[in-house]
Design an enzyme around this catalytic site. Sequence first.
Site, PDB file in Angstrom:
ATOM      1  N   CYS A   2     -17.443  -5.117  18.283  1.00 47.21           N
ATOM      2  CA  CYS A   2     -19.655  -4.708  18.467  1.00 47.21           C
ATOM      3  C   CYS A   2     -19.901  -4.799  17.273  1.00 47.21           C
ATOM      4  CB  CYS A   2     -19.751  -4.599  19.789  1.00 47.21           C
ATOM      5  SG  CYS A   2     -18.580  -5.230  20.857  1.00 47.21           S
TER       6      CYS A   2
ATOM      7  N   ARG B   3     -10.673  -4.540   4.885  1.00 47.19           N
ATOM      8  CA  ARG B   3     -10.992  -4.064   4.150  1.00 47.19           C
ATOM      9  C   ARG B   3     -11.978  -5.679   3.885  1.00 47.19           C
ATOM     10  NH1 ARG B   3      -8.021  -6.682   0.265  1.00 47.19           N
ATOM     11  NH2 ARG B   3      -8.521  -5.565  -0.885  1.00 47.19           N
TER      12      ARG B   3
ATOM     13  N   GLY C  64       1.788   0.602  -5.185  1.00 50.83           N
ATOM     14  CA  GLY C  64       1.881  -0.202  -3.971  1.00 50.83           C
ATOM     15  C   GLY C  64       1.216  -2.021  -3.382  1.00 50.83           C
TER      16      GLY C  64
HETATM   17  C1  LIG Z   1      -3.162   5.294  -3.841  1.00 51.15           C
HETATM   18  C2  LIG Z   1      -1.518   5.138  -4.706  1.00 51.15           C
HETATM   19  C3  LIG Z   1      -1.190   4.195  -5.317  1.00 51.15           C
HETATM   20  C4  LIG Z   1      -1.017   2.950  -4.987  1.00 51.15           C
HETATM   21  O1  LIG Z   1      -2.079   2.485  -5.258  1.00 51.15           O
HETATM   22  P1  LIG Z   1      -2.432   0.428  -5.879  1.00 51.15           P
HETATM   23  O2  LIG Z   1      -3.214   0.533  -6.090  1.00 51.15           O
HETATM   24  O3  LIG Z   1      -1.945   0.328  -4.114  1.00 51.15           O
HETATM   25  O4  LIG Z   1      -0.864   0.260  -6.511  1.00 51.15           O
HETATM   26  C5  LIG Z   1      -0.324   5.095  -5.874  1.00 51.15           C
HETATM   27  N1  LIG Z   1      -0.408   6.655  -6.529  1.00 51.15           N
HETATM   28  C6  LIG Z   1      -1.432   7.287  -6.057  1.00 51.15           C
HETATM   29  C7  LIG Z   1      -1.096   8.691  -6.016  1.00 51.15           C
HETATM   30  C8  LIG Z   1      -2.223   7.077  -4.908  1.00 51.15           C
HETATM   31  O5  LIG Z   1      -2.902   7.085  -4.389  1.00 51.15           O
END
Ligand SMILES: *Cc1c(COP(=O)(O)O)cnc(C)c1O
Length: 426
Positions: A348, A318, A280
């Site tokens: 706030c 984040r 991701g």
């Molecule tokens: C969040 C998640 C990902 C992606 O993680 P990244 O750190 O963004 O690569 C992949 N698989 C599962 C099951 C997740 O919960």
Amino acid sequence: MNHFELQNGELACEGAPLTAIAKAVGTPVYVYSTATLVRHYQVFTGAFRAHPNLGEPLVAYAVKANSNLSVLKTLGDLGAGADTVSEGEIRRALAAGIPPERIVFSGVGKTAREIAFALKVGVAEINVESEPEMLMVAGVAAQLGMRATIAIRVNPNVSAGGHAKIATGKAVDKFGVSFAEAARLYANASNNAALNPVGVACHIGSQITDLAPMREAFTKMRGLVEQLRVEGLKVERLDLGGGLGVPYFHMPDPPGVKDYAAMIAEVLGDLKVQLAFEPGRLIAANAGVLLARVLHIHERPEGRRFAVLDAAMNDLVRPAMYDAYHDIRPVKPREGEPLLYDVVGPVCETGDTFTRERLLPPLEAGDLVAFMSAGAYGASMSSEYNTRPLVPEVLVKGGNFAVVRPRPSYDEMLAREPLAEWLGSH
Ligand SMILES: *Cc1c(COP(=O)(O)O)cnc(C)c1O
């Protein structure tokens, strides 16, 4: 590498100056680079192509990192699949044209409705995270007269992941089952007419900057696959999750995907399984920035200097949630000695602080700044806290840009909330 660079003294995304985007769409706004998304996807898939013994893995982009439909379509058109964690995300992936046979359904708490939906549209596999969930999937499939293709998510009990809130691979975390449990569930599933177990899965955390815990986890996963096969069970797929870290500028470069692929080829190259990955952050983080404007420079007599922005923790959570670091760059850097700034938003809460005592080029009210590496877990985690309109998103391609999620109007926001009938109407 990404496609956010200074051109003629000001920051541009590919061929589009960020000042032009801010002028057309207003701030705050997320800006994504198509060329960077494409490049990250191709670097990832290319790293595995260098190891033919790994076959052609399924790269299921983790939708939650950045779930914008245009981002999903950009990646889907390149052949990406989708790792989803809700019915909503499955619907997004389908709407972006990603075929169900490339969609994986993960997550600790799927509802019966979501499971039924996933089965009906024919997702590639449901990753089950516990015994009660597996029985629930079997129950829903039986009711539909279907057989659910599943993988068992294992918790390899290794420590990894930058922040405690994004580590998922320890036994105390809520994700997955132990190895012993996985073997038992797999055998049970093979004897259940409503289940078709095809593999095992793991995902040990996010923003992982060291290959050692991954090697440890994948070696253990290999052991599990071999054990299941000795028991006469068929294991065709091994889903290794996502989690590879990206450079957020303040840290040494995390391992590259080449090293990651080489490690996997070493550990699993001869296992004869179809591999799946769920990256991701690696795909999306450095493909996006959050663009904001400085409202005020406020100097306190005690010596603190605050840059108050029009972006806040509801737009980019984040830093408040994970103590995350984002490089902050003025769009048109001014000449002069860098100064120390606390960069804050207008919400706030003291938590609405992006950074403290950061050395930045001098800023003035009206200046634009870009939070770098904000393409993952930025807009997808945004909210309307403080009744601030949901932050819009823009996708750039070359010199073109398109608003791919418009900023809602206040009327639209208020219209979503009908008054209780006994209170009249508005
Ligand atoms: C969040 C998640 C990902 C992606 O993680 P990244 O750190 O963004 O690569 C992949 N698989 C599962 C099951 C997740 O919960």
